[in-house]
Scaffold this active site. Structure first.
Site, mmCIF file in Angstrom:
data_model
loop_
_atom_site.group_PDB
_atom_site.id
_atom_site.type_symbol
_atom_site.label_atom_id
_atom_site.label_comp_id
_atom_site.label_asym_id
_atom_site.label_seq_id
_atom_site.Cartn_x
_atom_site.Cartn_y
_atom_site.Cartn_z
ATOM 1 N N GLY A 132 35.269 28.539 18.870
ATOM 2 C CA GLY A 132 33.864 28.377 19.250
ATOM 3 C C GLY A 132 33.238 29.713 19.588
ATOM 4 N N SER A 133 32.275 29.685 20.487
ATOM 5 C CA SER A 133 31.519 30.910 20.773
ATOM 6 C C SER A 133 32.329 31.885 21.622
ATOM 7 C CB SER A 133 30.236 30.542 21.510
ATOM 8 O OG SER A 133 30.545 29.941 22.744
ATOM 9 N N THR A 134 31.999 33.154 21.480
ATOM 10 C CA THR A 134 32.672 34.206 22.245
ATOM 11 C C THR A 134 32.431 34.007 23.738
ATOM 12 O OG1 THR A 134 32.600 35.721 20.408
ATOM 13 C CG2 THR A 134 32.791 36.718 22.572
ATOM 14 N N GLU A 135 31.220 33.553 24.069
ATOM 15 C CA GLU A 135 30.890 33.355 25.479
ATOM 16 C C GLU A 135 31.823 32.318 26.143
ATOM 17 O OE1 GLU A 135 26.994 31.773 25.714
ATOM 18 O OE2 GLU A 135 27.117 31.544 27.881
ATOM 19 N N GLY A 190 34.660 31.343 24.922
ATOM 20 C CA GLY A 190 36.011 31.904 24.793
ATOM 21 C C GLY A 190 36.345 32.803 25.978
ATOM 22 N N GLU A 205 39.701 31.528 18.851
ATOM 23 C CA GLU A 205 39.128 31.950 17.575
ATOM 24 C C GLU A 205 37.623 31.933 17.780
ATOM 25 O OE1 GLU A 205 37.351 32.176 14.581
ATOM 26 O OE2 GLU A 205 38.104 30.248 13.860
ATOM 27 N N CYS A 250 32.267 31.233 11.150
ATOM 28 C CA CYS A 250 32.558 32.365 12.050
ATOM 29 C C CYS A 250 32.861 33.629 11.256
ATOM 30 C CB CYS A 250 33.713 32.008 12.967
ATOM 31 S SG CYS A 250 35.102 31.323 12.080
ATOM 32 N N GLU A 297 25.710 37.341 16.254
ATOM 33 C CA GLU A 297 26.046 36.270 15.317
ATOM 34 C C GLU A 297 24.866 35.299 15.263
ATOM 35 O OE1 GLU A 297 29.226 33.524 16.533
ATOM 36 O OE2 GLU A 297 30.071 33.775 14.546
#
Ligand code: NDP
Length: 483
Positions: free
Chosen positions: A237-240, A242, A259, A293, A390
């Protein structure tokens, strides 16, 4: 005199008669569907039609799912031989193939992606992941991951909405092959294929509790992450989110694979085969509406071929068919949600205000649902937000370079590092560039190619660990390095 003839496409709709969508779904816990207390709607993003009501898992449901997974782990799955586990995985894979059309139609209705993609990419690849991992289940000792590899226990798996069934397969297949049991939460906006997969588990007579599927939103995801009965978290999912998961598991003994996002450079050198390259650029960014992604969302063109590539790219984009995802001729479907559309609109407006030049082919968008036309921005510089963030939509930012070294510097100038593409006819240049690029997956003269045997994962803020291949198995075994 030159004459051109154009043919109109007749509609070629896929029938939805093959799927039966229940008005309401519960959770799949301990091999049974159990009803939920609160519900939320899941809609078809192409029409805004409410497809079904989905249960929102609270603490009691998460506890029940973790308990069922632990029981199945202790009493059945960890005791079963790899050969027996493999049989179940093969059975699941074959049932997924048998029910592929049903899965494809359901995925397209719930996600908005073109039926051509769910039919030809998502579902066959999901089945391939189960076949591949079925083969590993009885050969783990020979995978070079230690002589007596042991599972981790109960895996909590949280997946996004862009490839719902495929992400489920990436998570569930290796976990089960390695002897773990799972509690999986699909994304709020795309739960239907995961719930159909639960039926497949029943059909395959998978022992109760080996796979548990609970539906909900981000709060349910956080409950899984923080549950003390979970041994491993696998998240896409999103980096945030994550980062928040990394913070949550840091003081615990939980293993984790993340991921996350990407902003891949797709680099076109001046010796590239231009027509093939244009196809690769289109596939790199407009496949799955750019909700990918590893999408090739930053196009880096060598200056002396930039004009030619852009000219051909625009004429190719004019031929993309945007619209009804259930039409077999559709190339670009609906944006997955109102929220995602708002994010794309916002970032595209930032692109305008920062001085980049926006171009989209003329296309008539449906009046209902969530839509965004395939779009390119030229005149983009590295400082622009549309070159750094992104967008996760059908929007391509185009930059140029003069020398190969400059291409590498620009490509690596990002907090992400998930994937990259290189277009060149020179093998030596391709190898040189791939050694310089800081990205987990590098494609040469192709893009967005996936295979269960190939590890996938990122550098930097694109995540930790690998999924797929032998490396992906390591992430579900004790004491094995995840890189
Ligand atoms: P999220 O990261 O929020 O969602 C991914 C999954 O995590 C979903 O199942 C979500 O549940 C769940 N989740 C949300 N919050 C938490 C939390 N605090 N703890 C645990 N699990 C949580 O992505 P979004 O759907 O909000 O998309 C936002 C952006 O993320 C996109 O615009 C895109 O840029 C990027 N993205 C990247 C993906 C990738 O593959 N790299 C995939 C999806 C998005 P729920 O769906 O119910 O909110």
């Amino acid at each position: 005199m030159e004459t051109t003839m154009t043919f109109e496409y007749a509609p070629a709709p896929e029938s939805r008669a093959i799927v039966t969508i229940k008005p309401k779904y519960g959770h799949f816990i301990g091999g049974k569907f159990v009803s939920g207390s609160k519900h939320f709607p899941t809609i078809n993003p192409a029409t805004e039609e409410v497809l079904s009501q989905i249960a929102l898992a609270g603490k009691a449901d998460v506890d029940a799912a973790v308990k069922a997974a632990r029981k199945a782990y202790v009493t059945t799955w960890s005791k079963m031989s790899g050969k027996e586990r493999g049989k179940y995985l093969y059975r699941i894979a074959r049932i997924m193939q048998e029910r592929a059309r049903e899965f494809a139609v359901l995925e397209t209705l719930d996600n908005g992606k073109p039926i051509r993609e769910s039919r030809d990419t998502d579902i066959p690849l999901a089945a391939a992941h189960f076949f591949y991992h079925a083969g590993w289940a009885d050969k783990l000792e020979f995978a070079g991951l230690g002589t007596s590899p042991k599972p981790l226990g109960v895996a909590g798996q949280i997946i996004p909405w862009n490839f719902p069934l495929l992400m489920l397969a990436w998570k569930v297949a290796p976990a089960l092959a390695a002897g773990n049991t799972v509690v999986l939460k699909p994304a709020e906006s795309t739960p239907l294929t995961a719930l159909l997969f639960a039926e497949v588990c029943q059909q395959a007579e998978l022992p109760a509790g080996v796979v548990n599927i609970i539906t909900g939103d981000g709060t349910t995801g956080a409950m899984i992450v923080n549950h003390p009965g979970i041994d491993k978290i696998a998240f896409t999912g999103s980096t945030e989110v994550g980062k928040s998961i990394a913070r949550a598991v840091a003081p615990t003994n939980k293993s984790v694979t993340l991921e996350l996002g990407g902003k891949a450079a797709n680099i076109v050198f001046d010796d590239a085969p231009i027509d093939e390259t244009v196809e690769g650029i289109v596939n790199g960014i407009f496949f799955n509406q750019g909700h990918v992604c590893c999408a090739g969302s930053r196009l880096l063109l060598q200056e002396n071929v930039a004009e030619e590539v852009l000219h051909k790219l625009k004429s190719r984009m004019e031929k993309l068919r945007v619209g009804d995802p259930m039409d077999k001729n559709t190339d670009v479907g609906a944006i997955n949600s109102k929220e995602q559309l708002a994010k794309i609109l916002k970032l595209a407006a930032v692109g305008d205000s920062e001085g980049a030049e926006r171009w989209s082919p003329e296309c008539k968008l449906p009046s209902k649902g969530f839509w965004f036309p395939p779009t390119i921005f030229t005149g983009v510089t590295q400082a622009h937000r549309i070159a750094r963030e992104e967008i996760f939509g059908p929007v391509l930012s185009v930059l140029t370079f003069r020398t190969p070294q400059e291409a590498i510097e620009k490509a690596n100038n990002t907090p992400f590092g998930l994937s990259a593409g290189i277009w060149s006819e020179k093998g030596s240049r391709t190898l040189w560039a791939s050694q310089q690029l800081r990205a987990g997956v590098i494609w040469a003269n192709t893009f967005n190619k996936f295979d269960p045997t190939s590890p996938f994962g990122g550098y930097k803020e694109s995540g930790w660990g690998r999924e797929g291949g032998r490396h992906g198995l390591a992430a579900y075994l004790k004491g094995v390095s995840h890189e």
